[in-house]
Design a protein around this motif. Structure first.
Motif, PDB file in Angstrom:
ATOM      1  N   GLY A  63       2.656  -0.858  22.726  1.00 23.17           N
ATOM      2  CA  GLY A  63       1.195  -0.838  22.788  1.00 23.17           C
ATOM      3  C   GLY A  63       0.567  -1.974  22.015  1.00 23.17           C
ATOM      4  N   LEU A  64      -0.769  -1.939  21.946  1.00 22.50           N
ATOM      5  CA  LEU A  64      -1.512  -3.001  21.272  1.00 22.50           C
ATOM      6  C   LEU A  64      -1.319  -2.948  19.760  1.00 22.50           C
ATOM      7  N   VAL A  65      -1.410  -1.731  19.183  1.00 24.52           N
ATOM      8  CA  VAL A  65      -1.273  -1.569  17.721  1.00 24.52           C
ATOM      9  C   VAL A  65      -0.295  -0.417  17.446  1.00 24.52           C
ATOM     10  N   PRO A  66       0.996  -0.669  17.492  1.00 22.38           N
ATOM     11  CA  PRO A  66       1.968   0.410  17.260  1.00 22.38           C
ATOM     12  C   PRO A  66       1.826   0.994  15.855  1.00 22.38           C
ATOM     13  N   LEU A  67       1.860   2.335  15.761  1.00 19.34           N
ATOM     14  CA  LEU A  67       1.777   3.026  14.480  1.00 19.34           C
ATOM     15  C   LEU A  67       3.172   3.508  14.098  1.00 19.34           C
ATOM     16  N   ALA A  68       3.652   3.063  12.952  1.00 19.70           N
ATOM     17  CA  ALA A  68       5.002   3.419  12.535  1.00 19.70           C
ATOM     18  C   ALA A  68       5.004   4.524  11.489  1.00 19.70           C
ATOM     19  N   THR A  69       4.157   4.404  10.491  1.00 25.24           N
ATOM     20  CA  THR A  69       4.192   5.323   9.344  1.00 25.24           C
ATOM     21  C   THR A  69       3.862   6.754   9.740  1.00 25.24           C
ATOM     22  N   SER A  70       2.863   6.937  10.602  1.00 25.66           N
ATOM     23  CA  SER A  70       2.372   8.287  10.910  1.00 25.66           C
ATOM     24  C   SER A  70       3.031   8.912  12.134  1.00 25.66           C
ATOM     25  N   GLU A  71       3.986   8.238  12.748  1.00 22.26           N
ATOM     26  CA  GLU A  71       4.558   8.748  13.993  1.00 22.26           C
ATOM     27  C   GLU A  71       5.264  10.096  13.800  1.00 22.26           C
ATOM     28  N   GLU A  72       6.021  10.239  12.716  1.00 22.10           N
ATOM     29  CA  GLU A  72       6.727  11.502  12.482  1.00 22.10           C
ATOM     30  C   GLU A  72       5.743  12.638  12.219  1.00 22.10           C
ATOM     31  N   PHE A  73       4.688  12.352  11.454  1.00 23.02           N
ATOM     32  CA  PHE A  73       3.663  13.353  11.170  1.00 23.02           C
ATOM     33  C   PHE A  73       2.966  13.781  12.454  1.00 23.02           C
ATOM     34  N   ILE A  74       2.657  12.809  13.304  1.00 27.74           N
ATOM     35  CA  ILE A  74       1.998  13.096  14.570  1.00 27.74           C
ATOM     36  C   ILE A  74       2.931  13.882  15.494  1.00 27.74           C
ATOM     37  N   SER A  75       4.237  13.626  15.389  1.00 23.17           N
ATOM     38  CA  SER A  75       5.210  14.366  16.198  1.00 23.17           C
ATOM     39  C   SER A  75       5.165  15.856  15.872  1.00 23.17           C
ATOM     40  N   VAL A  76       5.094  16.197  14.587  1.00 22.93           N
ATOM     41  CA  VAL A  76       5.000  17.605  14.176  1.00 22.93           C
ATOM     42  C   VAL A  76       3.683  18.198  14.665  1.00 22.93           C
ATOM     43  N   MET A 101       0.844  -1.201   0.000  1.00 23.49           N
ATOM     44  CA  MET A 101       0.000   0.000   0.000  1.00 23.49           C
ATOM     45  C   MET A 101       0.881   1.254   0.000  1.00 23.49           C
ATOM     46  N   HIS A 102       0.423   2.280  -0.712  1.00 19.77           N
ATOM     47  CA  HIS A 102       1.191   3.520  -0.797  1.00 19.77           C
ATOM     48  C   HIS A 102       1.365   4.128   0.597  1.00 19.77           C
ATOM     49  N   GLU A 103       2.570   4.689   0.856  1.00 23.46           N
ATOM     50  CA  GLU A 103       2.891   5.210   2.188  1.00 23.46           C
ATOM     51  C   GLU A 103       1.937   6.324   2.609  1.00 23.46           C
ATOM     52  N   THR A 104       1.568   7.210   1.660  1.00 19.28           N
ATOM     53  CA  THR A 104       0.648   8.300   1.985  1.00 19.28           C
ATOM     54  C   THR A 104      -0.715   7.754   2.390  1.00 19.28           C
ATOM     55  N   ALA A 105      -1.153   6.712   1.701  1.00 21.78           N
ATOM     56  CA  ALA A 105      -2.438   6.094   2.041  1.00 21.78           C
ATOM     57  C   ALA A 105      -2.402   5.514   3.450  1.00 21.78           C
ATOM     58  N   VAL A 106      -1.283   4.874   3.802  1.00 18.32           N
ATOM     59  CA  VAL A 106      -1.138   4.304   5.148  1.00 18.32           C
ATOM     60  C   VAL A 106      -1.163   5.415   6.193  1.00 18.32           C
ATOM     61  N   LEU A 107      -0.477   6.536   5.874  1.00 21.15           N
ATOM     62  CA  LEU A 107      -0.458   7.671   6.803  1.00 21.15           C
ATOM     63  C   LEU A 107      -1.868   8.196   7.045  1.00 21.15           C
ATOM     64  N   PHE A 108      -2.636   8.353   5.954  1.00 15.01           N
ATOM     65  CA  PHE A 108      -4.010   8.836   6.093  1.00 15.01           C
ATOM     66  C   PHE A 108      -4.848   7.869   6.917  1.00 15.01           C
TER      67      PHE A 108
END
Length: 386
Positions: A47-60, A1-8
């Motif tokens: 955690g139960l469902v670690p999120l990897a792709t969106s972590e940097e976006f969420i950090s900002v 799956m495209h990285e942007t799609a995963v982030l969304f």
């Protein structure tokens, strides 16, 4: 799956989940902050469902959340009110600092975490959550009470203390020498002083520049100015959050009210993201071992804030019921405490500090508003008897 799609997908799921948790908090009648922290624990490290792709976006997004939180808090006051509050309530503010910073510092030293972690923990136990306290005062109809100006003045004193404390903490976390640290703190104090002078003497020019009849233009100018000053403040060894707070102070009157109304939804969105991100950085497995210590520290902090509120209200000539309300209103912890712990954890102060701070804030962010509601009938009875 495209990285942007995963982030969304990940970010959308986080926001939707926060919305559900916020609705649950409203129904139960508590602050949503503890639930947001729990969500972060579920989606972060361990955690139960670690999120990897969106972590940097969420950090900002989390950084934006801190800036907007402090910007909107600054809009609640003006420079004249801050100076008056600082001089008129300095004694109560110092009592607040000593009583409530001591438990965190002593705890860290007893645990053998060292002086840097002790300074960080002092800040964690010291600062009241302005956001939660303001909501408690509003929800319970306490805004018009005689003790409310005293409570607000203590919050302002704490905010100004943070303007000095945060540069000291960041200097210690960076491991700078005594001379470098003194220079850093000096630059920070000079920056804060300059911004306050500009707000006092030239606030009308800033307002003239920012002001606009169009809400879109006003929003862009206010947020742009806040981010610009926050970035400059960060470069000058002052917290970005403090820089944003000082921008809010520079704006007053109808302009501040309009800006506050426009910023509120953005602030709430990114503040929720900030609390989630802090949870991301904390391993849930580390919270259980420190839960008992966090509960004890929270209990001590409740007592010290009750004493602080009672002392400040008594000096203002307020009765026992008002003294009790003032102390209860100061119990919640939230934004600043998590900011401080996040800085310390990010700099590697001590691996258990984040877990202890998270558990501590969870307890007081939930119990503070709940205690105010539960104790309200007792306070009413005290007032009637008096």
């Amino acid at each position: 799956m495209h990285e942007t799609a995963v982030l969304f997908l990940e970010f959308g799921a986080v926001l939707l989940g926060l919305g559900v948790l916020g609705a649950l908090a409203l129904r139960v009648g508590i602050s949503p902050i503890p639930l947001y922290l729990i969500a972060g624990l579920a989606f972060g490290t361990g955690g139960l469902v670690p999120l990897a792709t969106s972590e940097e976006f969420i950090s900002v997004g989390a950084e934006l959340g801190v800036v907007l939180l402090l910007l909107t808090l600054g809009l609640e006051y003006n420079a004249d009110e801050l100076v008056t509050s600082l001089t008129g309530n300095a004694r109560a503010g110092i009592v607040d600092l000593v009583l409530n910073a001591a438990p965190g510092a002593v705890c860290a030293l007893l645990l053998g975490w060292g002086p840097v972690a002790a300074v960080a923990m002092a800040g964690v136990t010291y600062a009241t959550s302005s956001g939660i306290t303001a909501k408690v005062l509003s929800d319970l109809g306490w805004l018009g009470n005689r003790e409310t100006p005293t409570v607000l003045s203590l919050l302002v004193f704490e905010d100004l203390t943070m303007a000095v404390y945060l540069p000291v903490l960041t200097t210690m976390l960076a491991g700078l020498s005594l001379v470098s640290g003194a220079v850093s703190v000096g630059i920070a104090l000079l920056t804060v002083s300059v911004v306050l002078v500009v707000a006092l003497k030239f606030g009308r020019f800033i307002e003239a520049f920012v002001s606009s009849p169009n809400s879109e233009v006003l929003l862009l100018k206010v947020v742009g100015l806040a981010l610009l000053v926050a970035g400059l403040a960060q470069q000058l060894q002052v917290s970005a959050a403090v820089g944003a707070f000082l921008v809010g102070i520079a704006l007053s009157g109808q302009l501040a009210e309009d800006a506050h109304a426009l910023l509120a939804p953005l602030r709430d969105l990114f503040a929720a993201v900030f609390f989630v991100f802090f949870g991301f950085q904390t391993d849930p497995a580390k919270i259980l071992p420190v839960a008992g210590l966090a509960a004890l520290l929270a209990l001590i902090s409740m007592v010290t804030k009750l004493l602080t509120g009672a002392y400040a209200a008594r000096r203002a000539g307020i009765g026992k019921a008002g003294q009790a309300r003032a102390g209860i209103a100061l119990i919640p912890r939230g934004e600043f405490n998590i900011v401080i712990a996040g800085l310390a954890v990010g700099a590697g102060a001590h691996p258990d500090l984040g877990a202890l701070a998270a558990a501590y804030v969870l307890i007081l962010a939930a119990f503070g508003p709940l205690a105010a509601k539960l104790v309200q009938p007792l306070i009413t009875a005290i007032a009637k008897r008096a």
